[in-house]
Motif scaffolding. Structure first.
Motif: not given
Length: 73
Positions: A27-48
């Motif tokens: 599940x991590x391998x499948x979801x990683x390409x979609x999640x990594x590209x958009x996470x940099x826009x959200x600093x607080x959730x990334x910190x959590x």
């Protein structure tokens, strides 16, 4: 047993089965390409997520180092 104490169930403390780990890793391998590209826009959730990740690693390390007779919970 005195005082109506109920013994703890040992079956609840079993480690996760290997097939659960395989499904989680897939599940991590499948979801990683979609999640990594958009996470940099959200600093607080990334910190959590980083804080939870570090906490998980510390707890796993403490559990791995503990003696069999001790219980951290």
């Amino acid at each position: 047993m005195r005082g109506g104490a109920v013994p703890a169930r040992r079956s609840a403390l079993r480690p996760p089965r290997t097939d659960n780990k395989v499904v989680g890793a897939a599940a991590v391998v499948v979801a990683a390409p979609f999640a990594v590209g958009s996470l940099h826009e959200y600093a607080t959730p990334c910190g959590s997520l980083v804080a939870y990740s570090v906490s998980t690693l510390v707890c796993r390390a403490m559990s791995a180092r503990r003696r069999k007779g001790e219980d951290l919970i």
